[in-house]
Write a protein that holds these residues in place. Sequence first.
Motif, PDB file in Angstrom:
ATOM      1  N   GLN A  11       0.849  -1.180   0.000  1.00 16.87           N
ATOM      2  CA  GLN A  11       0.000   0.000   0.000  1.00 16.87           C
ATOM      3  C   GLN A  11       0.889   1.236   0.000  1.00 16.87           C
ATOM      4  OE1 GLN A  11      -3.540   0.168   0.079  1.00 16.87           O
ATOM      5  NE2 GLN A  11      -3.156   2.319  -0.347  1.00 16.87           N
ATOM      6  N   PHE A  12       0.713   2.116  -0.984  1.00 15.86           N
ATOM      7  CA  PHE A  12       1.421   3.395  -1.067  1.00 15.86           C
ATOM      8  C   PHE A  12       0.427   4.481  -0.643  1.00 15.86           C
ATOM      9  CE2 PHE A  12       4.260   0.874  -3.392  1.00 15.86           C
ATOM     10  CZ  PHE A  12       5.337   1.579  -3.891  1.00 15.86           C
ATOM     11  N   GLU A  13       0.775   5.269   0.385  1.00 16.85           N
ATOM     12  CA  GLU A  13      -0.120   6.325   0.848  1.00 16.85           C
ATOM     13  C   GLU A  13       0.650   7.612   1.095  1.00 16.85           C
ATOM     14  OE1 GLU A  13      -3.805   4.524   3.136  1.00 16.85           O
ATOM     15  OE2 GLU A  13      -1.928   4.151   4.221  1.00 16.85           O
ATOM     16  N   THR A  14       0.027   8.732   0.686  1.00 20.54           N
ATOM     17  CA  THR A  14       0.638  10.041   0.918  1.00 20.54           C
ATOM     18  C   THR A  14       0.087  10.706   2.166  1.00 20.54           C
ATOM     19  OG1 THR A  14      -1.018  11.172  -0.407  1.00 20.54           O
ATOM     20  CG2 THR A  14       0.978  10.455  -1.547  1.00 20.54           C
ATOM     21  N   GLY A  15      -1.192  10.460   2.449  1.00 20.52           N
ATOM     22  CA  GLY A  15      -1.818  11.082   3.606  1.00 20.52           C
ATOM     23  C   GLY A  15      -2.170  12.541   3.413  1.00 20.52           C
ATOM     24  N   ARG A  16      -2.207  13.007   2.176  1.00 26.41           N
ATOM     25  CA  ARG A  16      -2.530  14.419   1.903  1.00 26.41           C
ATOM     26  C   ARG A  16      -3.738  14.521   0.964  1.00 26.41           C
ATOM     27  NH1 ARG A  16       2.849  14.320   0.453  1.00 26.41           N
ATOM     28  NH2 ARG A  16       2.271  14.923  -1.643  1.00 26.41           N
ATOM     29  N   VAL A  17      -4.596  15.481   1.227  1.00 24.88           N
ATOM     30  CA  VAL A  17      -5.731  15.751   0.341  1.00 24.88           C
ATOM     31  C   VAL A  17      -5.192  16.232  -0.999  1.00 24.88           C
ATOM     32  CG1 VAL A  17      -7.748  17.227  -0.037  1.00 24.88           C
ATOM     33  CG2 VAL A  17      -7.299  16.274   2.232  1.00 24.88           C
ATOM     34  N   GLY A  18      -5.763  15.738  -2.072  1.00 23.92           N
ATOM     35  CA  GLY A  18      -5.342  16.133  -3.404  1.00 23.92           C
ATOM     36  C   GLY A  18      -4.197  15.299  -3.948  1.00 23.92           C
ATOM     37  N   ALA A  19      -3.685  14.383  -3.148  1.00 26.29           N
ATOM     38  CA  ALA A  19      -2.563  13.540  -3.587  1.00 26.29           C
ATOM     39  C   ALA A  19      -3.098  12.204  -4.092  1.00 26.29           C
ATOM     40  CB  ALA A  19      -1.581  13.357  -2.437  1.00 26.29           C
ATOM     41  N   GLY A  20      -2.388  11.125  -3.835  1.00 24.01           N
ATOM     42  CA  GLY A  20      -2.804   9.842  -4.348  1.00 24.01           C
ATOM     43  C   GLY A  20      -2.440   8.696  -3.434  1.00 24.01           C
ATOM     44  N   SER A  21      -3.043   7.547  -3.707  1.00 27.95           N
ATOM     45  CA  SER A  21      -2.700   6.313  -3.011  1.00 27.95           C
ATOM     46  C   SER A  21      -2.789   5.171  -4.018  1.00 27.95           C
ATOM     47  CB  SER A  21      -3.634   6.068  -1.825  1.00 27.95           C
ATOM     48  OG  SER A  21      -4.953   5.850  -2.282  1.00 27.95           O
ATOM     49  N   MET A  22      -2.124   4.061  -3.680  1.00 27.24           N
ATOM     50  CA  MET A  22      -2.058   2.969  -4.636  1.00 27.24           C
ATOM     51  C   MET A  22      -1.862   1.650  -3.900  1.00 27.24           C
ATOM     52  SD  MET A  22       0.862   2.366  -7.565  1.00 27.24           S
ATOM     53  CE  MET A  22       2.229   2.520  -6.422  1.00 27.24           C
ATOM     54  N   LEU A  23      -2.393   0.582  -4.486  1.00 28.24           N
ATOM     55  CA  LEU A  23      -2.146  -0.769  -4.016  1.00 28.24           C
ATOM     56  C   LEU A  23      -1.438  -1.524  -5.140  1.00 28.24           C
ATOM     57  CD1 LEU A  23      -2.533  -3.031  -1.896  1.00 28.24           C
ATOM     58  CD2 LEU A  23      -4.664  -3.596  -3.082  1.00 28.24           C
ATOM     59  N   LEU A  24      -0.250  -2.040  -4.835  1.00 27.25           N
ATOM     60  CA  LEU A  24       0.468  -2.908  -5.771  1.00 27.25           C
ATOM     61  C   LEU A  24       0.261  -4.343  -5.328  1.00 27.25           C
ATOM     62  CD1 LEU A  24       3.972  -1.228  -6.212  1.00 27.25           C
ATOM     63  CD2 LEU A  24       2.114  -1.309  -7.878  1.00 27.25           C
ATOM     64  N   GLN A  25      -0.156  -5.204  -6.238  1.00 28.92           N
ATOM     65  CA  GLN A  25      -0.256  -6.629  -5.976  1.00 28.92           C
ATOM     66  C   GLN A  25       0.772  -7.292  -6.881  1.00 28.92           C
ATOM     67  OE1 GLN A  25      -4.304  -8.148  -5.040  1.00 28.92           O
ATOM     68  NE2 GLN A  25      -4.941  -6.275  -6.100  1.00 28.92           N
ATOM     69  N   LEU A  26       1.820  -7.848  -6.269  1.00 29.59           N
ATOM     70  CA  LEU A  26       2.997  -8.277  -7.020  1.00 29.59           C
ATOM     71  C   LEU A  26       3.335  -9.739  -6.818  1.00 29.59           C
ATOM     72  CD1 LEU A  26       5.288  -5.274  -6.046  1.00 29.59           C
ATOM     73  CD2 LEU A  26       3.964  -5.528  -8.154  1.00 29.59           C
ATOM     74  N   ALA A  27       3.811 -10.361  -7.876  1.00 30.96           N
ATOM     75  CA  ALA A  27       4.479 -11.658  -7.798  1.00 30.96           C
ATOM     76  C   ALA A  27       5.968 -11.340  -7.866  1.00 30.96           C
ATOM     77  CB  ALA A  27       4.065 -12.553  -8.959  1.00 30.96           C
ATOM     78  N   VAL A  28       6.712 -11.738  -6.835  1.00 29.48           N
ATOM     79  CA  VAL A  28       8.132 -11.426  -6.725  1.00 29.48           C
ATOM     80  C   VAL A  28       8.930 -12.708  -6.897  1.00 29.48           C
ATOM     81  CG1 VAL A  28       9.931 -10.462  -5.251  1.00 29.48           C
ATOM     82  CG2 VAL A  28       7.602  -9.557  -5.122  1.00 29.48           C
ATOM     83  N   ASN A  29       9.789 -12.740  -7.911  1.00 29.37           N
ATOM     84  CA  ASN A  29      10.672 -13.874  -8.145  1.00 29.37           C
ATOM     85  C   ASN A  29      12.066 -13.464  -7.676  1.00 29.37           C
ATOM     86  OD1 ASN A  29      12.576 -15.675  -9.336  1.00 29.37           O
ATOM     87  ND2 ASN A  29      11.001 -16.326 -10.782  1.00 29.37           N
TER      88      ASN A  29
END
Length: 132
Positions: A11-29
């Motif tokens: 989970q990527f979070e900025t915690g600021r209004v007007g910014a963004g957040s993202m969820l990465l679902q990854l397979a890591v080799n």
Amino acid sequence: MSQDLQVVKLQFETGRVGAGSMLLQLAVNSELQTIDGTATGTILEGTQHPKKFSGRVNGVTHATGLGTHVRAGSLQGQVIVATEGGGASAYLAPFSAQFSVDANWNGTGEFRIADQMYDCQVTRMRTLEMAD
């Protein structure tokens, strides 16, 4: 030949209004040092017309051997960005992300969609595992 493959949700979070957040679902080799998965999230959070995005991403990861941040990774791809309200539309945009994390996959990172960049805290999300 077995491969060291694990599934990681970040989970990527900025915690600021007007910014963004993202969820990465990854397979890591870990053997090949590759990562592949999906990115979903929101930009312009908390504004009148936030935008949702999603897409496939891939990249590389490396052990750093430096301090508490023991792994670094970078991803690239393209995402579909959809706007709602005020004239709904969708467009394809270039995507990139970088992160530096500890042994538990927590740390810092950033992601970029087109020319907008978001500095974030990175937190590993728990994944459901099948019972033995």
